[in-house]
Design a protein around this motif. Structure first.
Motif, PDB file in Angstrom:
ATOM      1  N   UNK A 170      16.538   4.856  -6.447  1.00 14.94           N
ATOM      2  CA  UNK A 170      15.489   5.874  -7.121  1.00 14.94           C
ATOM      3  C   UNK A 170      14.851   5.545  -8.258  1.00 14.94           C
ATOM      4  N   UNK A 173      13.159   1.841  -7.669  1.00 13.26           N
ATOM      5  CA  UNK A 173      12.691   1.936  -6.264  1.00 13.26           C
ATOM      6  C   UNK A 173      12.165   0.752  -5.757  1.00 13.26           C
ATOM      7  N   UNK A 177      13.517  -1.600  -2.731  1.00 13.98           N
ATOM      8  CA  UNK A 177      12.794  -1.861  -1.290  1.00 13.98           C
ATOM      9  C   UNK A 177      12.385  -3.334  -0.990  1.00 13.98           C
ATOM     10  N   UNK A 208      16.990   4.350   7.123  1.00 14.10           N
ATOM     11  CA  UNK A 208      15.747   5.073   6.620  1.00 14.10           C
ATOM     12  C   UNK A 208      14.498   3.909   6.695  1.00 14.10           C
ATOM     13  N   UNK A 209      14.708   2.863   6.382  1.00 17.58           N
ATOM     14  CA  UNK A 209      13.726   1.707   6.456  1.00 17.58           C
ATOM     15  C   UNK A 209      13.285   1.202   7.767  1.00 17.58           C
ATOM     16  N   UNK A 212      11.082   4.028   9.253  1.00 15.64           N
ATOM     17  CA  UNK A 212       9.700   4.115   8.808  1.00 15.64           C
ATOM     18  C   UNK A 212       9.206   2.910   9.469  1.00 15.64           C
TER      19      UNK A 212
ATOM     20  N   UNK B 438      12.111  14.013  -7.091  1.00 10.57           N
ATOM     21  CA  UNK B 438      12.653  12.705  -7.140  1.00 10.57           C
ATOM     22  C   UNK B 438      12.925  12.038  -5.851  1.00 10.57           C
ATOM     23  N   UNK B 439      13.245  12.699  -4.954  1.00 12.12           N
ATOM     24  CA  UNK B 439      13.124  12.387  -3.415  1.00 12.12           C
ATOM     25  C   UNK B 439      11.933  11.517  -3.058  1.00 12.12           C
ATOM     26  N   UNK B 441      10.484   8.849  -4.673  1.00 11.53           N
ATOM     27  CA  UNK B 441      11.053   7.434  -4.796  1.00 11.53           C
ATOM     28  C   UNK B 441      11.560   6.986  -3.510  1.00 11.53           C
ATOM     29  N   UNK B 442      12.531   7.755  -2.784  1.00 12.79           N
ATOM     30  CA  UNK B 442      13.312   7.273  -1.636  1.00 12.79           C
ATOM     31  C   UNK B 442      12.131   7.066  -0.473  1.00 12.79           C
ATOM     32  N   UNK B 443      11.373   8.239  -0.403  1.00 11.49           N
ATOM     33  CA  UNK B 443      10.602   8.275   0.869  1.00 11.49           C
ATOM     34  C   UNK B 443       9.155   7.196   0.533  1.00 11.49           C
ATOM     35  N   UNK B 444       9.232   6.679  -0.521  1.00 12.22           N
ATOM     36  CA  UNK B 444       8.272   5.544  -0.636  1.00 12.22           C
ATOM     37  C   UNK B 444       8.337   4.588   0.239  1.00 12.22           C
ATOM     38  N   UNK B 445       9.410   4.382   0.832  1.00 10.13           N
ATOM     39  CA  UNK B 445       9.751   3.000   1.786  1.00 10.13           C
ATOM     40  C   UNK B 445      10.773   3.376   2.771  1.00 10.13           C
ATOM     41  N   UNK B 446      11.150   4.616   2.705  1.00 16.03           N
ATOM     42  CA  UNK B 446      12.338   4.955   3.675  1.00 16.03           C
ATOM     43  C   UNK B 446      12.129   6.338   4.164  1.00 16.03           C
ATOM     44  N   UNK B 447      12.375   6.473   5.628  1.00 17.73           N
ATOM     45  CA  UNK B 447      12.585   7.743   5.930  1.00 17.73           C
ATOM     46  C   UNK B 447      13.883   8.377   5.413  1.00 17.73           C
TER      47      UNK B 447
END
Lengths: 239, 465
Positions: A170, A173, A177, A208-209, A212, B438-439, B441-447
């Motif tokens: 976080x 980030x 990434x 998660x990546x 996506x 804040x989540x 930032x996580x979902x910017x690149x990941x589910x």
């Protein structure tokens, strides 16, 4: 018969209950008597690693109380096991005998062939804390090699961090990434259908990546592979 | 210490990550040296014992630093050198400026310590031009650039870029063949070595009982610096002292294999005071504190002072590999920089320095390779705690306190799990692709994972409890 307490870890308990159920099934199949002390919550790793030591001290103390009466504590997570074993003593909390799952199977129960059947092509990511803080070494690989039907393919640059790092993902980030992108590339290069590891946190990050990307590689915790048999095969569920 | 106006690490990293050429240069360089280091280390069956010996010697020195420094001073003086003590950068720069006298140009052997105190800039302000003689350092200087690696300051440059930098600075190179580039630099540097009367160096080690000072380098340019000019000024951090030659031997094994993956260092220069008629006829040793005694006072953080600047931790760090050294905004980049810089700055409200302990995924690769066993992840979490304490109450600390409050009670924890499982309703096609707060930032690149219908403890209570 070993009397063990399962420390599910907050992440697995809340998000990946299949992993905890698989760990119970596996340990019982190998003759252990398993308890899940309901007083357990979290080992305090997130607080410790983010700089909130006072909270981490409280949670370490609480962990100690909850698990004090057991011969052994088993966690399906290298990083939480390392937190308990390496960091809790530094925070003034004594530590019950705590093991990451593959360590417990190989070192304590003395088995590598656990009677599992998993007919898929699998690649294994050795998570950083399993690898460097616990030093689990080849144990997870030995367990995987003994699984019937499993085609184990080597992950390139396997020992490199996936970029999760708890709140690092976080707070930094973009860097996280970039690390994830390389890890995913290596996973995809293997042609594996399944990515496994001993930590749901890293699998959550890499999975998660991959999700996506609609990449179609499925993250499955090591416990779920080892619990899978011909009679009770693994089925995709909560992930 | 830190470069004025440097952005916080996450912001600097974002810019660096966008530079694909930089990332390619870094990946090639670090991957190569990483493999070579592993091979060089594997050759020694007693590597772990050597690491422990290095750790033990450095710890011994740190616990009795005052004693060894006084020994060093006495020995240097006995051999005809002069010792100067400097509390901070300003004092050290003033001492050196005085010692340079009326020279207009001085030659330098690459030195982290003089970069730390901004010596070149201080000299320039006094009208003195300091010529860097280490090839990589020269590339950085001619390119009006900043170093990005402890050992290979120009690691972020490829040879085509270097040729351009040389051309712009008036050094003619007919091609970007490394041999041609090195020859152009050599011709340039020879003129400087022969014309300069004053040299400035850093030091890798100083031996307390004999007063000997040691510099390790690969090109021989350092040795020219240390032997040709009449006056030699060495600026050294006080933690670089070792008790005896026997102790030095351990580091002469640890350092080359860790840094350049060589069995033995190509040029190891040792000098002891002055020798009439041979080498520099005047020798000054400036002993620099600049935050080191404050670091020494911190029982958890002081292990950073064991560092021998080998850069092995940079070469294995996945964060460094992607963001490069300049993102750290300091002369000390990478994992070691992330723990040294904030301690030397010693101001937890300095936002840039405070961002550095968080510039790590705590993967532990740095600790694994460190030749003096600095537990970098341990110090990182320690420094994070200091930053959090200094910052006081903010959104994050409130959230962390709330999480701790929830984790303190299994009942509250189970209730929170139920509440969290409501996130199921945000899922589309079994995926959570956009989280609020804040989540995000996580979902910017990941589910994000879709919370389970039934947490494990719920299942256990129903079926087994």
């Amino acid at each position: 018969m070993e009397k063990v307490a399962l420390f599910a870890t907050c992440l697995t308990d809340t998000l990946y209950p299949d992993t905890a159920r698989a760990a119970v099934r596996l340990l019982e199949r190998l003759g252990c008597s398993v308890d899940f002390p309901l007083g357990q919550t979290c080992c305090g790793q997130m607080h410790f690693n983010t700089g909130y030591r006072r909270h981490a001290v409280d949670l370490a103390g609480r962990f100690q109380q909850v698990f004090a009466g057991y011969d052994a504590v088993v966690a399906p997570s290298g990083s939480c096991a390392a937190m308990v074993r390496d960091v809790h003593p530094r925070l003034g909390a004594g530590t019950p005998r705590t093991f990451e799952l593959s360590e417990f199977l190989v070192d304590v129960l003395g088995v590598t062939e656990v009677g599992a059947y998993f007919p898929h092509r699998v690649t294994y990511h050795p998570t950083c804390h399993s690898l460097r803080m616990l030093g689990v070494g080849e144990k997870p690989l030995a367990l995987l090699r003994a699984v019937r039907g499993l085609d184990l393919v080597e992950l390139p640059a396997a020992t490199e961090c996936c970029g999760f790092g708890g709140t690092f993902a976080i707070k930094n980030a973009d860097t996280s990434t970039a690390m994830l992108a390389d890890k995913m590339r290596h996973v995809l290069d293997t042609g594996a259908e399944v990515l496994t590891a001993g930590d749901n946190s890293c699998l959550m990050h890499i999975g998660g990546g991959l999700s996506r990307l609609r990449a179609g590689v499925r993250p499955v915790h090591l416990a779920e592979i080892l619990a899978s048999t011909e009679e009770e095969p693994w089925t995709p569920a909560s992930r | 210490m830190t470069w004025l106006g440097s952005p916080k690490f996450p912001d600097a990293a974002r810019a660096a990550l966008a530079d694909t050429q930089l990332r390619r240069n870094l990946r090639n360089a670090t991957t190569t040296i990483r493999g070579r280091r592993a091979e060089a280390v594997d050759e020694l069956p007693d590597w772990e014992e050597l690491r422990r010996a290095g750790e033990a010697i450095k710890e011994q020195v740190l616990h009795h630093l005052d004693t060894y420094l006084e020994q060093l001073e006495a020995a240097v003086t006995r051999r005809g050198g002069t010792v100067h003590w400097a509390r901070d950068a300003a004092e050290a720069n003033a001492v050196v400026r005085d010692l340079v006298g009326d020279a207009e140009e001085v030659v330098k052997v690459k030195s982290m310590t003089t970069a730390e105190i901004g010596l070149n800039e201080a000299l320039a302000a006094a009208g003195v031009h300091a010529v860097e003689t280490d090839l990589a350092e020269l590339i950085v200087q001619l390119g009006d650039d900043r170093p990005s690696h402890i050992l290979v300051p120009a690691i972020h440059r490829n040879r085509a870029e270097i040729r351009e930098i040389f051309r712009a600075a008036g050094l003619e190179a007919e091609s970007d063949d490394p041999r041609v580039l090195a020859e152009a630099a050599r011709a340039h540097l020879r003129r400087k070595f022969l014309s300069c009367d004053v040299a400035i160096s850093g030091a890798n080690f100083a031996v307390a009982d004999t007063g000997s000072v040691v510099v390790l380098e690969s090109e021989g340019n350092g040795r020219m610096c240390l032997t040709l000019p009449r006056r030699l000024i060495t600026v050294m951090g006080i933690e670089k002292v070792v008790p005896t030659w026997q102790d030095l031997e351990v580091f002469l094994q640890l350092l080359p294999r860790s840094s350049t993956a060589e069995r033995m260092n190509p040029y190891t220069s040792v000098w002891t005071g002055v020798t009439p008629g041979d080498g520099p006829q005047e020798f000054h040793l400036v002993l620099l504190d600049n935050g080191r005694t404050a670091t020494l006072a911190d029982p958890e953080g002081r292990q950073a002072l064991r560092c021998i600047r080998c850069s092995a931790c940079l070469n294995v760090c996945p964060v460094y590999e992607r963001t490069g050294g300049r993102s750290y905004g300091s002369v000390y980049p990478g994992p070691i920089g992330a723990i040294i810089t904030p301690q030397l700055v010693d101001d937890p409200r300095d936002e840039q320095a405070a961002s550095l302990p968080f510039a790590s995924s705590l993967c532990g690769a740095c600790f694994e390779v460190c030749p003096v066993r600095i537990d970098i992840p341990e110090v990182l979490t320690h420094l994070r705690a200091e930053v959090v304490r200094a910052r006081g109450r903010d959104a994050e600390s409130v959230a962390m306190a709330a999480a701790a409050w929830v984790f303190a009670s299994p009942r509250r924890y189970a209730a929170a799990q139920k509440l969290g499982s409501l996130a199921r309703f945000l899922a589309r096609d079994g995926r959570l692709s956009r989280l609020p707060g804040p989540g995000a930032a996580w979902t910017s690149s990941r589910d994000a994972p879709v919370p389970a219908r039934e947490p494990f403890r719920e299942w256990w209570r129903k079926n087994r409890g």
